[in-house]
Design an enzyme around this catalytic site. Structure first.
Site, mmCIF file in Angstrom:
data_model
loop_
_atom_site.group_PDB
_atom_site.id
_atom_site.type_symbol
_atom_site.label_atom_id
_atom_site.label_comp_id
_atom_site.label_asym_id
_atom_site.label_seq_id
_atom_site.Cartn_x
_atom_site.Cartn_y
_atom_site.Cartn_z
ATOM 1 N N ALA A 66 35.481 59.587 -62.335
ATOM 2 C CA ALA A 66 36.916 59.354 -62.502
ATOM 3 C C ALA A 66 37.191 58.445 -63.702
ATOM 4 O O ALA A 66 38.134 58.680 -64.462
ATOM 5 C CB ALA A 66 37.509 58.757 -61.227
ATOM 6 N N ALA A 69 36.746 60.524 -66.778
ATOM 7 C CA ALA A 69 37.896 61.420 -66.942
ATOM 8 C C ALA A 69 39.121 60.678 -67.463
ATOM 9 O O ALA A 69 39.786 61.127 -68.409
ATOM 10 C CB ALA A 69 38.214 62.117 -65.618
ATOM 11 N N GLU A 70 39.432 59.528 -66.867
ATOM 12 C CA GLU A 70 40.620 58.798 -67.308
ATOM 13 C C GLU A 70 40.459 58.272 -68.723
ATOM 14 O O GLU A 70 41.405 58.272 -69.517
ATOM 15 C CB GLU A 70 40.965 57.646 -66.359
ATOM 16 C CG GLU A 70 42.243 56.951 -66.772
ATOM 17 C CD GLU A 70 42.995 56.278 -65.649
ATOM 18 O OE1 GLU A 70 44.040 55.681 -65.967
ATOM 19 O OE2 GLU A 70 42.583 56.354 -64.487
ATOM 20 N N THR A 71 39.259 57.850 -69.075
ATOM 21 C CA THR A 71 39.005 57.382 -70.436
ATOM 22 C C THR A 71 39.289 58.487 -71.443
ATOM 23 O O THR A 71 40.011 58.285 -72.425
ATOM 24 C CB THR A 71 37.546 56.898 -70.571
ATOM 25 O OG1 THR A 71 37.347 55.788 -69.690
ATOM 26 C CG2 THR A 71 37.227 56.498 -72.000
ATOM 27 N N SER A 74 43.007 59.526 -71.585
ATOM 28 C CA SER A 74 43.802 58.461 -72.203
ATOM 29 C C SER A 74 43.634 58.438 -73.713
ATOM 30 O O SER A 74 44.610 58.272 -74.455
ATOM 31 C CB SER A 74 43.398 57.100 -71.627
ATOM 32 O OG SER A 74 43.754 57.009 -70.271
#
Length: 148
Positions: A66, A69-71, A74
């Protein structure tokens, strides 16, 4: 060092921003060993070692997937937004498909939607054999950067 296409460097040139620092994995990503390899609004790629990011059963921790993925979503969203804007995650969803115990995983983020106020990216995380281990989706809110 992250590879940025010339058009990205040109777009941010003169904005007083350190691209390599701003569009990196940040402090958490550094601790997890995330290395952003290439970054553009259309595609962001990074790798992360499984070792050091496992849960007690010896599998890659779902939270590590997660964070990866968020990195990536973003970074893509911030590059899309451009200088003078900030991008913050408002919705993250990850689905885990298979376990991985060792090696390196690779994440690839591609845009689903890039608008003026939101951007949504799909992130595919694969193991060393190219098998999908996780699919993520991140939606970011795009705002004007606060003035100093």
């Amino acid at each position: 060092m992250t590879e940025f296409p010339p058009e990205v460097r040109d777009r941010f040139d003169g904005a007083g921003m350190d691209l390599d620092k701003l569009f990196s994995a940040g402090e958490l990503g550094d601790r997890m060993g995330i290395e952003v390899l290439e970054a553009a609004p259309e595609r962001v790629v990074a790798q992360m070692a499984v070792e050091g990011n496992r849960q007690p059963y010896g599998l890659l921790h779902g939270g590590a997937s997660a964070v990866l993925a968020e990195t990536l979503g973003s970074v893509g969203s911030m590059l899309h937004a451009g200088p003078g804007k900030i991008s913050v995650g408002v919705d993250l969803n990850v689905t885990h498909h298979r376990a991985v115990r060792s090696g390196t995983v690779t994440g690839v983020a591609t845009p689903i939607h890039r608008g003026r106020s939101t951007a949504t990216y799909e992130i595919v995380v694969s193991d060393g054999d190219g098998r999908r281990i996780c699919t993520g989706r991140l939606t970011c809110l795009i705002r004007e950067a606060p003035q100093d």
